[in-house]
Design a protein around this motif. Sequence first.
Motif, mmCIF file in Angstrom:
data_model
loop_
_atom_site.group_PDB
_atom_site.id
_atom_site.type_symbol
_atom_site.label_atom_id
_atom_site.label_comp_id
_atom_site.label_asym_id
_atom_site.label_seq_id
_atom_site.Cartn_x
_atom_site.Cartn_y
_atom_site.Cartn_z
ATOM 1 N N GLU A 140 0.837 -1.201 0.000
ATOM 2 C CA GLU A 140 0.000 0.000 0.000
ATOM 3 C C GLU A 140 0.874 1.255 0.000
ATOM 4 N N TYR A 141 1.918 1.203 0.838
ATOM 5 C CA TYR A 141 2.808 2.357 0.957
ATOM 6 C C TYR A 141 3.423 2.733 -0.388
ATOM 7 N N ASN A 188 8.793 7.079 -5.312
ATOM 8 C CA ASN A 188 8.481 6.737 -6.702
ATOM 9 C C ASN A 188 7.964 8.002 -7.389
ATOM 10 N N VAL A 189 8.650 8.409 -8.453
ATOM 11 C CA VAL A 189 8.351 9.716 -9.041
ATOM 12 C C VAL A 189 7.900 9.577 -10.493
ATOM 13 N N ILE A 190 6.786 10.235 -10.802
ATOM 14 C CA ILE A 190 6.349 10.288 -12.204
ATOM 15 C C ILE A 190 6.748 11.633 -12.794
ATOM 16 N N LEU A 227 7.076 -3.518 -5.539
ATOM 17 C CA LEU A 227 6.772 -2.635 -6.663
ATOM 18 C C LEU A 227 5.278 -2.309 -6.648
ATOM 19 N N PRO A 228 4.921 -1.092 -7.008
ATOM 20 C CA PRO A 228 3.504 -0.747 -7.051
ATOM 21 C C PRO A 228 2.826 -1.389 -8.260
ATOM 22 N N ILE A 280 1.559 2.018 -11.410
ATOM 23 C CA ILE A 280 2.148 1.701 -12.731
ATOM 24 C C ILE A 280 1.033 1.629 -13.781
ATOM 25 N N ARG A 281 -0.058 0.986 -13.399
ATOM 26 C CA ARG A 281 -1.184 0.864 -14.338
ATOM 27 C C ARG A 281 -1.688 2.253 -14.756
ATOM 28 N N ASN A 282 -1.821 3.139 -13.775
ATOM 29 C CA ASN A 282 -2.272 4.501 -14.089
ATOM 30 C C ASN A 282 -1.281 5.225 -14.994
#
Lengths: 578, 189
Positions: free
Chosen positions: A212-213, A220-222, A260-261, A265-267
């Motif tokens: 969840e975190y 984690n940066v977009i 890993l998220p 990632i999907r978004n």
Amino acid sequence: MKKLMLGNEAVARGCFEAGVRLVSSYPGTPSTEITETIVKYDDIYCEWAPNEKVAAETAIGASIAGARSMACMKHVGLNVMADPLFTVSYTGVNGGLVFAVADDPGMHSSQNEQDSRHYAKAAKILMLEPSDSMEAKAFTKKAFELSEKYDVPVILRLSTRVSHSQSLVEIEERENIELKPYIKDSSKYVMMPGNAIKRHKIVEEREKALKEYVESTELNVIECNNSKIGVITSGISYLYAHEALGNQVNYFKLGVAYPLPIESIRNFTKGLEKVFVIEELDPFIEEHCKMNGIDVIGKDVFTLLYEYTPQMIKKAVLGIEPPSHFELDEAIPNRPPVMCAGCPHRGTFYVLKKLGLTVSGDIGCYTLGATRPIEAVDTVICMGASIGAAHGMAKVRGSEFNEKLVAVIGDSTFVHSGITGLIDVVYNKGITTVIILDNSITGMTGHQDNPTTGYTIRKEETKQLNLITLAKSIGIENISVVDPFDLINLEKVIKEEVKKCEPSLIIASRPCALLKTVKYTGHAVITDKCKKCKKCLGLGCPAISNKNGLIVIDKNQCNGCSLCLNVCPFKAISKVEE
Amino acid sequence: MNKSIMIVGVGGQGTLLASRILGNLAISLGYDVKVSEVHGMSQRGGSVTTYCKYGDKIYSPLIDKGEADIILAFEALEAYRALPYLKKDTGVMVINITEIDPMPVITGQMEYPKDIIKKIKEKAKVIELDSTKIASELGNPRCANVVLIGAFAKNLDIPYENWIEVIKNTVPNKFIELNINAFERGINS
């Protein structure tokens, strides 16, 4: 204040600022400079442990006792500490507990190219992965915070180019972190089945919380550049990708290597035409994406081997060819690493080669005994493997083979994980001859003290491990100490010992030529007595070469060790004092 | 503006110190900097390569083929080996012409290539000097690295004082004087 720092120095600075109280490590490229930098901070207790398992256990103890603590190692060191790792995942921590582990893609100084991310997944713990020195410091501090928050040991994953690149770091003050209270809690810290059964459940709950975190962490940066191409990457690969692709793609930079998220990632991939996963070594992120039904391009276009480069990424993602460059019109000789001029191991390997023995080798400078022109070493597997491997060879091939077999191992490597091998030989009635190449230091990683040197990491005098007493107590009856430059005696001793149907230990003792305490003087010269038999060239000394048929000694390279004088059958080499 | 400087040599020649001097110099000029080093086995007398990149913002610490603005080479064969990394047209090589035989030459498997400097000059701009000889004259062949940096510095528009300040801050105290002498011999070469 901003300072230029190695990634490793920045990790050390991060420890200092995070209020860490203990660091225990075993040296290993590319991780060594973390602990060498820690030495400069008087507020932190630090030590070289005999091996990574002991280092980790020491850090675990300090954590349980309430202190923020760390152990540092190279990737293969993580294998050595894997046993405590999997169980400390169950116990969790008291004071923050971080293991700094440096992978070596491209194998600049390693025997394999393993991807340590698998360990975090297998042990169900948190793993952070910085890209540069600034992040190395920030992520180190964050790792301690998260370790305490989620009651989890954290691996800080580094790689050669992060550890050994310098970039700018903002220096901050040390936080004053008090020791946490020590409260006896056997249900948490005594991992016998009854307790471990309960702790495993907690591990799985923690894993859920960590998953969840990572969906929302700022680690984690977009980075959105309104492109139709997306890149998911982490660590040093992010820097390569950014250099190569600039603002032409959107980035998802993962500061957490495990867990890993999924949803973020999907978004990220929504609306994108193509998504590349750029990661050196194994398809760790790629498989995670594919397993969760996210369509990405990874190892179809990127190699599983070695380091990546920006040019390689530019070609794979944008189809842009690298710039044209000069080509050489001829094949040129390569320049592999060599044993230094004056190296004490050279004498031992010269004799081993002369006797035509099978040599079970080990990890250290003396691994170079496998290279031309000496080529004396038959096997090298991992730290400490030489003795067990030789014992196994002797057991299946019998005493005749054993008369032509030795194991060679350095002093530090012997203490690291060779002692148990030697006990195995004696206990199981083996007959192997073991040569400890005692150069009075841990050499390859750049001169670290170890239990045989009699000094601590802070150069304080301490009890010196006596190899002879140790061997006697194990039950070895044939023990000899020889000077590896006394070639006649060394040959005699080796010949005698390999013939015996009992275990033997030979300690070939002469300090590393690069130690400041070693003072050879003058240099060797070839006189007109030289018959060009080239025996001296067989030593593989970088100072001796064949210049158009004339054997010469480069006085800038020669340190005057005089080993070549002992090899020349015509007494054509003499020593000149300056 | 980003500059890529590659430093090549033989393990033990002091490429690490040279790259640190250049890195600290770039910081003193206010740039973002990345310096990539080599440690461990490759340092033991093998080919070593370090990189120093500076500019407004630097991402990758590595320099690939055709990308180096300047190559500082501490040995002739290593200069030749690094030639493909030099930027075509604008790249400059600063070469210590000293020759150190690699093991395949010592063991007679291969020959040390002939006329290396001439061959490089046919393709690229070269500044050459025997910095090992100059350093030996100064009493310590180990400062050949800083002699070479001096030869490199005279072609740049960076004030002398900046260099001296950076050398003072980078080398160990007892070697400051030696290294400043070495730098000056290089700049006056």
